[in-house]
Design an enzyme around this catalytic site. Structure first.
Site, PDB file in Angstrom:
ATOM      1  N   LYS A 129     173.462  95.019  68.189  1.00 34.09           N
ATOM      2  CA  LYS A 129     174.078  95.151  67.173  1.00 34.09           C
ATOM      3  C   LYS A 129     175.654  95.552  67.611  1.00 34.09           C
ATOM      4  CE  LYS A 129     172.124  97.573  63.388  1.00 34.09           C
ATOM      5  NZ  LYS A 129     171.398  98.159  62.673  1.00 34.09           N
ATOM      6  N   ASP A 169     175.003 102.315  59.574  1.00 37.59           N
ATOM      7  CA  ASP A 169     173.764 101.731  60.664  1.00 37.59           C
ATOM      8  C   ASP A 169     173.521 102.449  62.032  1.00 37.59           C
ATOM      9  OD1 ASP A 169     173.026 100.139  58.340  1.00 37.59           O
ATOM     10  OD2 ASP A 169     173.337  98.262  59.630  1.00 37.59           O
ATOM     11  N   PHE A 170     174.763 102.760  62.379  1.00 38.07           N
ATOM     12  CA  PHE A 170     174.699 103.322  63.745  1.00 38.07           C
ATOM     13  C   PHE A 170     174.215 104.715  63.980  1.00 38.07           C
ATOM     14  CE2 PHE A 170     177.122 105.827  67.120  1.00 38.07           C
ATOM     15  CZ  PHE A 170     176.859 104.769  68.313  1.00 38.07           C
ATOM     16  N   ARG A 187     160.553  91.841  52.075  1.00 39.25           N
ATOM     17  CA  ARG A 187     159.906  92.423  53.054  1.00 39.25           C
ATOM     18  C   ARG A 187     159.129  93.782  52.831  1.00 39.25           C
ATOM     19  NH1 ARG A 187     162.810  94.579  58.766  1.00 39.25           N
ATOM     20  NH2 ARG A 187     163.741  96.179  57.365  1.00 39.25           N
ATOM     21  N   PHE A 198     172.152 106.006  61.583  1.00 39.42           N
ATOM     22  CA  PHE A 198     170.746 105.756  61.326  1.00 39.42           C
ATOM     23  C   PHE A 198     170.232 105.495  62.706  1.00 39.42           C
ATOM     24  CE2 PHE A 198     166.780 103.537  60.608  1.00 39.42           C
ATOM     25  CZ  PHE A 198     166.400 104.505  59.378  1.00 39.42           C
ATOM     26  N   GLU A 215     167.121  85.154  55.633  1.00 45.40           N
ATOM     27  CA  GLU A 215     168.002  86.063  55.161  1.00 45.40           C
ATOM     28  C   GLU A 215     168.568  85.874  53.820  1.00 45.40           C
ATOM     29  OE1 GLU A 215     167.298  89.048  57.230  1.00 45.40           O
ATOM     30  OE2 GLU A 215     169.065  90.427  56.723  1.00 45.40           O
ATOM     31  N   SER A 242     160.128  94.253  62.296  1.00 42.40           N
ATOM     32  CA  SER A 242     161.396  94.366  62.351  1.00 42.40           C
ATOM     33  C   SER A 242     161.748  94.060  63.959  1.00 42.40           C
ATOM     34  CB  SER A 242     161.786  96.054  62.194  1.00 42.40           C
ATOM     35  OG  SER A 242     163.039  96.333  62.250  1.00 42.40           O
ATOM     36  N   LEU A 243     162.887  94.300  64.168  1.00 45.12           N
ATOM     37  CA  LEU A 243     163.507  93.885  65.541  1.00 45.12           C
ATOM     38  C   LEU A 243     163.797  95.282  66.185  1.00 45.12           C
ATOM     39  CD1 LEU A 243     165.614  90.932  65.070  1.00 45.12           C
ATOM     40  CD2 LEU A 243     163.532  91.019  66.290  1.00 45.12           C
ATOM     41  N   CYS A 266     198.050 107.453  27.565  1.00 39.44           N
ATOM     42  CA  CYS A 266     198.139 107.612  29.099  1.00 39.44           C
ATOM     43  C   CYS A 266     198.514 106.197  29.557  1.00 39.44           C
ATOM     44  CB  CYS A 266     196.698 107.920  29.770  1.00 39.44           C
ATOM     45  SG  CYS A 266     196.696 108.018  31.451  1.00 39.44           S
ATOM     46  N   LYS A 325     166.148  85.700  70.908  1.00 38.38           N
ATOM     47  CA  LYS A 325     164.631  85.546  70.898  1.00 38.38           C
ATOM     48  C   LYS A 325     164.387  84.525  72.030  1.00 38.38           C
ATOM     49  CE  LYS A 325     164.982  85.267  66.075  1.00 38.38           C
ATOM     50  NZ  LYS A 325     165.291  84.491  64.711  1.00 38.38           N
TER      51      LYS A 325
HETATM   52  S1  IVH Z   1     163.927  87.476  63.482  1.00 38.13           S
HETATM   53  C1  IVH Z   1     159.919  89.157  64.419  1.00 38.13           C
HETATM   54  N1  IVH Z   1     166.565  86.587  63.208  1.00 38.13           N
HETATM   55  O1  IVH Z   1     167.255  91.620  60.658  1.00 38.13           O
HETATM   56  C2  IVH Z   1     161.257  88.542  64.136  1.00 38.13           C
HETATM   57  N2  IVH Z   1     165.871  88.546  61.944  1.00 38.13           N
HETATM   58  O2  IVH Z   1     166.570  94.269  62.469  1.00 38.13           O
HETATM   59  C3  IVH Z   1     161.751  89.142  62.865  1.00 38.13           C
HETATM   60  N3  IVH Z   1     167.770  89.474  60.655  1.00 38.13           N
HETATM   61  O3  IVH Z   1     164.042  92.069  59.370  1.00 38.13           O
HETATM   62  C4  IVH Z   1     163.175  88.690  62.487  1.00 38.13           C
HETATM   63  N4  IVH Z   1     169.309  87.886  60.989  1.00 38.13           N
HETATM   64  O4  IVH Z   1     166.048  90.981  58.092  1.00 38.13           O
HETATM   65  C5  IVH Z   1     165.697  87.538  62.871  1.00 38.13           C
HETATM   66  N5  IVH Z   1     168.597  85.510  63.125  1.00 38.13           N
HETATM   67  C6  IVH Z   1     167.772  86.471  62.586  1.00 38.13           C
HETATM   68  C7  IVH Z   1     167.984  87.915  62.020  1.00 38.13           C
HETATM   69  C8  IVH Z   1     167.049  88.516  61.549  1.00 38.13           C
HETATM   70  C9  IVH Z   1     169.048  89.041  60.471  1.00 38.13           C
HETATM   71  C10 IVH Z   1     167.222  90.597  59.872  1.00 38.13           C
HETATM   72  C11 IVH Z   1     166.086  90.530  59.479  1.00 38.13           C
HETATM   73  C12 IVH Z   1     165.080  91.567  60.145  1.00 38.13           C
HETATM   74  C13 IVH Z   1     165.990  92.286  60.577  1.00 38.13           C
HETATM   75  C14 IVH Z   1     165.548  93.181  61.882  1.00 38.13           C
END
Ligand code: IVH
Length: 670
Positions: free
Chosen positions: A312, A34-35, A136, A37, A173, A83-84, A430, A288
């Site tokens: 991360k 992931d890193f 997704r 990427f 998730e 995504s985030l 074997c 958030k």
């Molecule tokens: S919030 C707009 N909360 O991480 C808000 N995502 O890198 C979107 N994920 O697509 C998601 N844990 O698959 C949220 N506590 C969490 C999460 C989370 C894992 C995943 C999710 C998202 C991805 C983004």
């Protein structure tokens, strides 16, 4: 960097990242961490900012990344699944916090959550019932995997009475706990199937299965983290999480309301170590902004919300020296390379070995003797070599070359086209193959022979008392030799012989699984026995007849045909049969509960809330009814659940066949 160089670099990165997205989202088999990427994505984002004229209109920086798989129905998300933004640096969190303060002032809170390492899922509920679950996909459209999600115990199929809206969407998730991953992956390895690299890939591969009965066998969990409703119901994300929990959803207890970035950083630091104590993998923390009005004020960029970010954790990496590469021969003859490393401390444990998977992995790393390698421990149990420190490679270092012959018996290794593993074909001569085959046969999941464990099998083999599985059943005539053995008292001998004798009653499917035929795992063995009923019929089956069985593919069929064509196997099976083992399916005597359905025929299709299809089948048969495999004029009733294929429905309507629910069926029995 000159503009030409920038253009070239943008093109290279774009192509690479597209491929990695495909590997990750579609194949569920990433080949990059992931890193790495994220580093590449960031490099591309920066370059595109400087040279927007060279950016690909379809650039990986502009979209979420996933693709839609072909087999499922494609569904458009009502609210795009974004995504985030993510970061590995505390400084960038400070910047993020500053940006928020600039936009909305200082009066706000963060909700800190674990970043679950699975695959995101969007679920729709209508009148408290789960009506749809969609992956997704590319963020705009995803796959309808409702039938699969219904098998997840922690996802409520129907909510108890409560204060929830008539219609809402909830996102979370889907993941697999590490314990389940280990157990199921070991089963795959044992039966010669390709192992998954980590729980995330396993979960994601499982969601892609077309057969939800198979999905149901792989325990998944789902943590929910976002609620969408038509009209706003709550003022804050925190309140919505509490409500969602009270409606019966699985919300992580490790969620915290933080009033300052300082508190957020404490949460992050706390989980940096504690994450290894969780039963599942997380790859970071999500923060958030709590208040919805403030979230709205902050808004979105093209791709990510401005009110949330993921921090991360960098998978811990250390450098150490490669001592040598060792090769293990497994039960099916697959030869797996393992790197022996100079012991080094990593994430709290001493690492001495790392898996190398297969010959391709050695090539990918371009591994040389005496190399210094970077080892990483993600969520996985066995650490992995990520890359080589080329600066430390000695000029005369020789490349590590894969073995040409078996490390145990010297037979030249073979590789089938399209397969990654090399095999030792000498299955009869074997030693590690012989021993592990017998160990597999007596193991708990196969014949479950009491008093005969792995070590005893090894000792008996070394004493030349057993070589084939059938020799185990001759041990009773070798009491004299057994008594000569060290640490083998009369009591344990009797116990073992009793266990061996009792195992003769084990059902055919256990025997078939115990034989250790490549690719014949527990499920496959069960399916084969249910279909062919006897060894004789199974042995006589052609490739076509085998592949006609549900879930038996070309690879398994080929392996069975090969196994049964060997004379040694033929002799062995003959012996085992004469020794009294079961080679026929047990006849289950069905005592009819009633004859209310006698003379009536049924097809069951779709997914049912209160019964599995097998349960319904049993109910019908126990009351004298008959199950047909397809819809025809002969059919009396179609028992229809959710998500039934439209073509079936159409056909039934055309033929005027009554379509009933499971409840209607039960009513017929009243
Ligand atoms: S919030 C707009 N909360 O991480 C808000 N995502 O890198 C979107 N994920 O697509 C998601 N844990 O698959 C949220 N506590 C969490 C999460 C989370 C894992 C995943 C999710 C998202 C991805 C983004």
């Amino acid at each position: 960097m000159s503009p030409t160089e920038a253009k070239e670099r943008i093109e290279t990165l774009t192509a690479e990242l597209k491929q990695h997205n495909y590997n990750y989202y579609v194949l569920a088999q990433p080949t990059i961490s992931d890193f790495d990427f994220d580093q590449k994505l960031r490099e591309l984002t920066d370059l595109e900012k400087q040279y927007p004229e060279y950016a690909d209109p379809d650039s990986p920086t502009a979209k979420v990344g996933g693709e839609i798989t072909k087999e499922f129905q494609t569904v458009r998300h009502r609210w795009p699944m974004l995504s985030l933004g993510n970061t590995y640096s505390e400084q960038e969190l400070v910047d993020f916090d500053q940006r928020i303060r600039k936009a909305i002032g200082d009066n706000f809170e963060y909700v800190c959550e674990l970043k679950f390492d699975g695959l995101s899922m969007s679920m729709t509920y209508e009148d408290g019932k789960l009506t749809r679950a969609v992956t997704r996909g590319n963020g705009v459209e995803g796959d309808d995997v409702t039938a699969n999600v219904r098998t997840i115990h922690s996802v409520p199929k129907r909510l108890a009475a409560g204060n929830y809206p008539v219609s809402f969407e909830i996102r979370g998730e889907v993941l697999m706990h590490r314990k389940a991953f280990e157990r199921l992956n070991n089963e795959r390895i044992e039966s010669g199937e390709v192992a998954y690299a980590n729980p995330r890939n396993f979960a994601s591969g499982t969601m892609k299965l077309q057969d939800s009965a198979e999905v149901a066998k792989r325990p998944l969990d789902c943590f929910l983290y976002f609620l969408y409703t038509d009209k706003p119901l709550f003022k804050t994300h925190w309140d919505s999480l509490q409500a969602v929990k009270s409606w019966g959803f699985h919300v992580s207890e490790h969620t915290r309301l933080c009033r300052s970035l300082q508190e957020v950083l404490e949460f992050i630091n706390e989980w940096e170590q504690k994450r290894f104590d969780l039963s599942f993998d997380i790859d970071g923390i999500v923060l958030k902004v709590n208040n919805y009005a403030q979230q709205e004020e902050l808004g979105f960029t093209a791709k990510v919300p401005r009110w949330a970010i993921a921090y991360k954790y960098k998978a811990e990496q250390v450098e150490t020296e490669l001592l040598n590469v060792e090769y293990n021969v497994g039960r099916t003859g697959a030869v797996t390379p393992v790197a022996n490393l100079k012991p080094v401390l990593l994430a709290g444990t001493t690492v001495k070995r790392a898996t190398l998977h297969n010959a391709n992995e050695i090539l990918r790393l371009d591994l040389h003797e005496g190399d210094f390698v970077y080892v990483e421990k993600g969520g996985e149990i066995i650490p992995k070599i990520i890359s080589v420190n080329l600066d430390k490679r000695k000029p005369d270092a020789k490349p590590v070359t894969y073995l040409a012959s078996c490390p145990s018996c010297g037979t030249p290794l073979e590789r089938k086209p399209g397969e990654a593993a090399f095999y030792c074909p000498n299955d009869e001569g074997c030693p590690p193959q012989i021993v592990s085959r017998m160990q597999h046969f007596v193991s708990r999941r196969a014949m479950n022979i009491d008093g005969l464990g792995d070590e005893t099998i090894e000792t008996l083999y070394k004493k030349d008392l057993i070589h084939h599985i059938s020799d185990i059943y001759e041990l009773k005539d070798k009491a004299g030799e057994l008594k000569q053995m060290d640490r083998f008292g009369e009591k344990s001998i009797n116990n073992m012989l009793k266990g061996i004798e009792q195992s003769k009653q084990m059902p055919f499917e256990k025997v078939l699984f115990g034989l250790g035929i490549r690719y014949v795992g527990e499920t496959v063995a069960r399916k084969l026995v249910a279909h062919f009923k006897t060894l004789d019929r199974l042995k006589a089956a052609s490739l076509e007849e085998l592949t006609a069985v549900e879930e038996i593919g070309e690879r398994i069929a080929q392996s069975l045909v090969e196994y049964f064509s060997g004379t040694v196997h033929h002799e062995e099976l003959k012996k085992l049969r004469s020794q009294g083992l079961q080679f026929e399916a047990e006849e289950i005597v069905v005592t009819l509960q009633s004859d209310k359905l006698t003379g009536k025929t049924f097809v069951i299709s779709g997914v049912f809330e209160n019964h599995s299809r097998d349960e319904l089948k049993e109910i019908i048969e126990q009351n004298g009814g008959k199950i047909l495999s397809s819809i025809s004029a002969k059919l009396n009733f179609l028992v229809a659940g959710d998500n039934m294929g439209p073509s079936k429905l159409e056909k039934a309507n055309k033929l005027n066949i009554p379509i009933i629910t499971d409840a209607d069926l039960l009513e017929m029995l009243q």
